[in-house]
Write an enzyme that holds these catalytic residues in place. Structure first.
Site, PDB file in Angstrom:
ATOM      1  N   LYS A 156      33.018  32.642  40.510  1.00 32.55           N
ATOM      2  CA  LYS A 156      33.448  32.042  39.227  1.00 32.55           C
ATOM      3  C   LYS A 156      32.492  30.929  38.794  1.00 32.55           C
ATOM      4  CE  LYS A 156      38.256  33.244  39.806  1.00 32.55           C
ATOM      5  NZ  LYS A 156      39.579  32.861  40.273  1.00 32.55           N
ATOM      6  N   ASP A 179      45.248  35.341  32.170  1.00 29.11           N
ATOM      7  CA  ASP A 179      44.125  36.274  32.015  1.00 29.11           C
ATOM      8  C   ASP A 179      44.508  37.455  31.118  1.00 29.11           C
ATOM      9  OD1 ASP A 179      42.294  34.909  33.619  1.00 29.11           O
ATOM     10  OD2 ASP A 179      43.292  35.647  35.430  1.00 29.11           O
ATOM     11  N   PHE A 228      38.132  25.114  37.826  1.00 27.73           N
ATOM     12  CA  PHE A 228      39.016  25.193  38.992  1.00 27.73           C
ATOM     13  C   PHE A 228      39.137  26.654  39.385  1.00 27.73           C
ATOM     14  CE2 PHE A 228      41.385  21.292  40.126  1.00 27.73           C
ATOM     15  CZ  PHE A 228      40.807  20.414  39.233  1.00 27.73           C
ATOM     16  N   LYS A 267      30.723  31.551  35.234  1.00 24.22           N
ATOM     17  CA  LYS A 267      31.147  30.695  34.119  1.00 24.22           C
ATOM     18  C   LYS A 267      30.200  29.510  33.902  1.00 24.22           C
ATOM     19  CE  LYS A 267      35.863  32.265  34.866  1.00 24.22           C
ATOM     20  NZ  LYS A 267      37.252  32.195  34.436  1.00 24.22           N
ATOM     21  N   LYS A 327      64.215  40.737  20.091  1.00 25.72           N
ATOM     22  CA  LYS A 327      64.450  40.689  21.535  1.00 25.72           C
ATOM     23  C   LYS A 327      64.494  42.107  22.086  1.00 25.72           C
ATOM     24  CE  LYS A 327      67.814  39.210  24.917  1.00 25.72           C
ATOM     25  NZ  LYS A 327      69.183  38.810  25.141  1.00 25.72           N
ATOM     26  N   ASN A 386      52.846  30.827  34.368  1.00 19.52           N
ATOM     27  CA  ASN A 386      52.584  30.592  35.798  1.00 19.52           C
ATOM     28  C   ASN A 386      53.202  29.250  36.188  1.00 19.52           C
ATOM     29  OD1 ASN A 386      50.553  28.431  35.346  1.00 19.52           O
ATOM     30  ND2 ASN A 386      49.520  30.104  34.289  1.00 19.52           N
TER      31      ASN A 386
HETATM   32  O1  PMT Z   1      49.020  22.035  37.182  1.00 18.82           O
HETATM   33  P1  PMT Z   1      49.329  21.804  38.645  1.00 18.82           P
HETATM   34  O2  PMT Z   1      50.733  22.201  38.993  1.00 18.82           O
HETATM   35  O3  PMT Z   1      48.979  20.422  39.099  1.00 18.82           O
HETATM   36  O4  PMT Z   1      48.416  22.810  39.499  1.00 18.82           O
HETATM   37  C1  PMT Z   1      47.037  22.645  39.497  1.00 18.82           C
HETATM   38  C2  PMT Z   1      46.329  23.995  39.347  1.00 18.82           C
HETATM   39  C3  PMT Z   1      46.562  24.808  40.616  1.00 18.82           C
HETATM   40  C4  PMT Z   1      46.851  24.745  38.119  1.00 18.82           C
HETATM   41  C5  PMT Z   1      44.816  23.707  39.099  1.00 18.82           C
HETATM   42  O5  PMT Z   1      44.388  22.847  40.078  1.00 18.82           O
HETATM   43  C6  PMT Z   1      43.990  24.963  39.063  1.00 18.82           C
HETATM   44  O6  PMT Z   1      43.574  25.495  40.065  1.00 18.82           O
HETATM   45  N1  PMT Z   1      43.715  25.447  37.820  1.00 18.82           N
HETATM   46  C7  PMT Z   1      43.018  26.683  37.579  1.00 18.82           C
HETATM   47  C8  PMT Z   1      43.867  27.854  37.930  1.00 18.82           C
HETATM   48  C9  PMT Z   1      43.272  29.127  37.451  1.00 18.82           C
HETATM   49  O7  PMT Z   1      43.728  29.622  36.462  1.00 18.82           O
HETATM   50  O8  PMT Z   1      42.234  29.537  38.094  1.00 18.82           O
HETATM   51  P2  PMT Z   1      41.410  30.883  37.699  1.00 18.82           P
HETATM   52  O9  PMT Z   1      40.748  31.214  38.935  1.00 18.82           O
HETATM   53  O10 PMT Z   1      42.348  31.876  37.089  1.00 18.82           O
HETATM   54  O11 PMT Z   1      40.403  30.418  36.572  1.00 18.82           O
HETATM   55  C10 PMT Z   1      39.127  29.888  36.861  1.00 18.82           C
HETATM   56  C11 PMT Z   1      38.713  28.916  35.797  1.00 18.82           C
HETATM   57  O12 PMT Z   1      38.587  29.563  34.525  1.00 18.82           O
HETATM   58  C12 PMT Z   1      39.685  27.794  35.587  1.00 18.82           C
HETATM   59  O13 PMT Z   1      38.962  26.607  35.370  1.00 18.82           O
HETATM   60  C13 PMT Z   1      40.451  28.208  34.338  1.00 18.82           C
HETATM   61  O14 PMT Z   1      40.906  27.061  33.583  1.00 18.82           O
HETATM   62  C14 PMT Z   1      39.409  28.994  33.565  1.00 18.82           C
HETATM   63  N2  PMT Z   1      39.968  30.073  32.720  1.00 18.82           N
HETATM   64  C15 PMT Z   1      40.651  31.107  33.271  1.00 18.82           C
HETATM   65  C16 PMT Z   1      41.114  32.140  32.479  1.00 18.82           C
HETATM   66  C17 PMT Z   1      40.882  32.092  31.086  1.00 18.82           C
HETATM   67  N3  PMT Z   1      41.309  33.044  30.281  1.00 18.82           N
HETATM   68  N4  PMT Z   1      40.216  31.050  30.560  1.00 18.82           N
HETATM   69  C18 PMT Z   1      39.757  30.046  31.345  1.00 18.82           C
HETATM   70  O15 PMT Z   1      39.153  29.088  30.863  1.00 18.82           O
END
Ligand code: PMT
Length: 395
Positions: free
Chosen positions: A335, A277, A321, A339, A287, A208
């Site tokens: 979330k 995810d 986040f 979580k 490849k 991403n």
């Molecule tokens: O890195 P930058 O370019 O500065 O950008 C910042 C950001 C947009 C990446 C950051 O601020 C942000 O929003 N990070 C979380 C993005 C995200 O993956 O969100 P989510 O809604 O998919 O996940 C929710 C939370 O679960 C997040 O805290 C994530 O770290 C966590 N997660 C998600 C999936 C997974 N398999 N394991 C996790 O721990």
């Protein structure tokens, strides 16, 4: 703010001496009382009168015209200083201090002070990387002198490499960070940052746009506030803030393993990484060749690291986040609950200047009671500050 803080600013003879003028303006706006000492060679680049006009304090130049004045002044400035900064610092002044030479006003005064000492070198690249200069820097660092690394780039002498004076605003930030309240002292903070990469075959991956900027800003803020910081980072181009311990990972599985190995020691965990995810179910050893009009990849769910942490949280503070393109608050709240976060920082990806790879962000911080703090567009550095302000309140 630098109210009631006395800054003695030593200026040595380098082409970047003029940048100290902007630094003085910034520090004055923060409320600092600034006193300048110039070496003789510094006066060849900028006149003492310019510094005097800006600081509204007498500029001390290394002339010894009046021995009486010199005797009093070098001791009084040494005692008055809360911080003694040399900007720019030449190889010569660094060498003198490291070797106990006090033969002019600046080297004499810094030797006599008990203030915090900050040295910001700027010089030709070859001089900077010269082992003698590096040895002198190491020696002074071991004695408690704080150094800022020079920037890299095209230098006035035509060389390219490290040796450029950092920007006045970066030096201002450094000085502010020194006086910042150390309200995270004694706390261990674990921060995840950046993207993960999920391998498809030896040359391809799913990822991403995360740059890691948000997570690295959080790490910088935490270390400035006195925390012991572990950053678990996906691939980024960023420099790890000084004093931050880092563990690099590539895949979500590696991030899971590293987080699980380290979370027990943490008091505060911030999950700013953008973790995949889903990942390819099978990784091709070779490849994948182009064949046909379509290629179907089967993906499988990765481990939700934040969810696993939420189950094991105990009395740790867990901040997540959410990066959303629709129903920001509702999705973030789901979330937050699922979580077991104490706070969730919701980025609205539809807003200009928010989310991935920008220097700014537009976020709402939601706590576990549902209270929403709505922040305007601001730098990721300031958002990091707001996040820790909330965490500290909760502690
Ligand atoms: O890195 P930058 O370019 O500065 O950008 C910042 C950001 C947009 C990446 C950051 O601020 C942000 O929003 N990070 C979380 C993005 C995200 O993956 O969100 P989510 O809604 O998919 O996940 C929710 C939370 O679960 C997040 O805290 C994530 O770290 C966590 N997660 C998600 C999936 C997974 N398999 N394991 C996790 O721990």
């Amino acid at each position: 703010m630098l109210n009631n803080i006395t800054i003695v600013l030593g200026i040595t003879g380098g082409i970047s001496a003029y940048k100290s003028l902007e630094l003085i303006s910034l520090l004055k706006k923060q409320g600092g009382d600034i006193h300048v000492i110039m070496t003789k060679s510094a006066t060849k680049f900028v006149t003492p009168l310019t510094f005097q006009t800006l600081t509204q304090n007498v500029v001390v130049v290394d002339t010894f015209q009046s021995i009486k004045y010199w005797e009093v002044e070098h001791i009084s400035l040494a005692q008055k200083a809360d911080i003694f900064a040399i900007v720019p610092a030449t190889a010569n002044i660094i060498g003198k201090i490291a070797n106990g030479i006090a033969d002019d006003m600046l080297s004499t005064t810094i030797m006599a002070t008990e203030a915090i000492k900050l040295i910001v070198p700027a010089m030709n690249t070859q001089m900077y990387i010269n082992p003698i200069v590096q040895e002198n820097i190491k020696k002074l660092e071991a004695l408690g002198y704080i150094f800022m690394e020079p920037d890299s780039g095209m230098l006035a002498c035509g060389d390219e490499g490290p040796g450029k004076l950092p920007s006045p605003s970066a030096i201002e930030e450094k000085i502010l960070s020194i006086f910042k309240k150390k309200d995270l002292e004694g706390k261990r903070v674990l921060i995840t940052a950046g993207p993960t990469r999920e391998t498809i075959d030896p040359v391809r991956f799913i990822s991403n746009h995360s740059s890691g900027k948000m997570g690295y800003a959080l790490a910088q803020e935490a270390v400035d506030r006195g925390a012991d910081v572990l950053l678990i980072s996906g691939p980024t181009n960023l420099t790890v803030p000084k004093g931050v311990e880092v563990e690099y990972i590539t895949t979500s599985e590696e991030m899971y393993t590293k987080v699980m190995k380290n979370y027990l020691a943490a008091d505060i965990i911030i999950k700013s990484a953008a973790v995949a995810d889903y990942r390819p179910k099978d990784i091709s050893k070779e490849k994948i060749k182009k064949s046909g009009d379509e290629l179907i990849l089967t993906l499988e769910k990765t481990k939700d690291i934040a969810y696993e942490l939420g189950k094991r949280k105990e009395n740790r503070i867990l901040v997540g986040f959410a990066a959303e393109t629709e129903n920001l608050i509702d999705n973030a709240k789901i979330k937050l609950k699922k979580k077991n976060f104490d706070f969730i920082v919701a980025n609205d990806l539809k807003q200009k200047g928010a989310g991935f790879a920008t220097d700014t962000n537009v976020v709402k911080i939601i706590d576990s009671e549902g209270t929403i703090i709505e922040l305007p567009k601001m730098s990721k550095k300031h958002i990091a500050k707001e996040i820790f302000n909330q965490v500290v309140k909760k502690i």
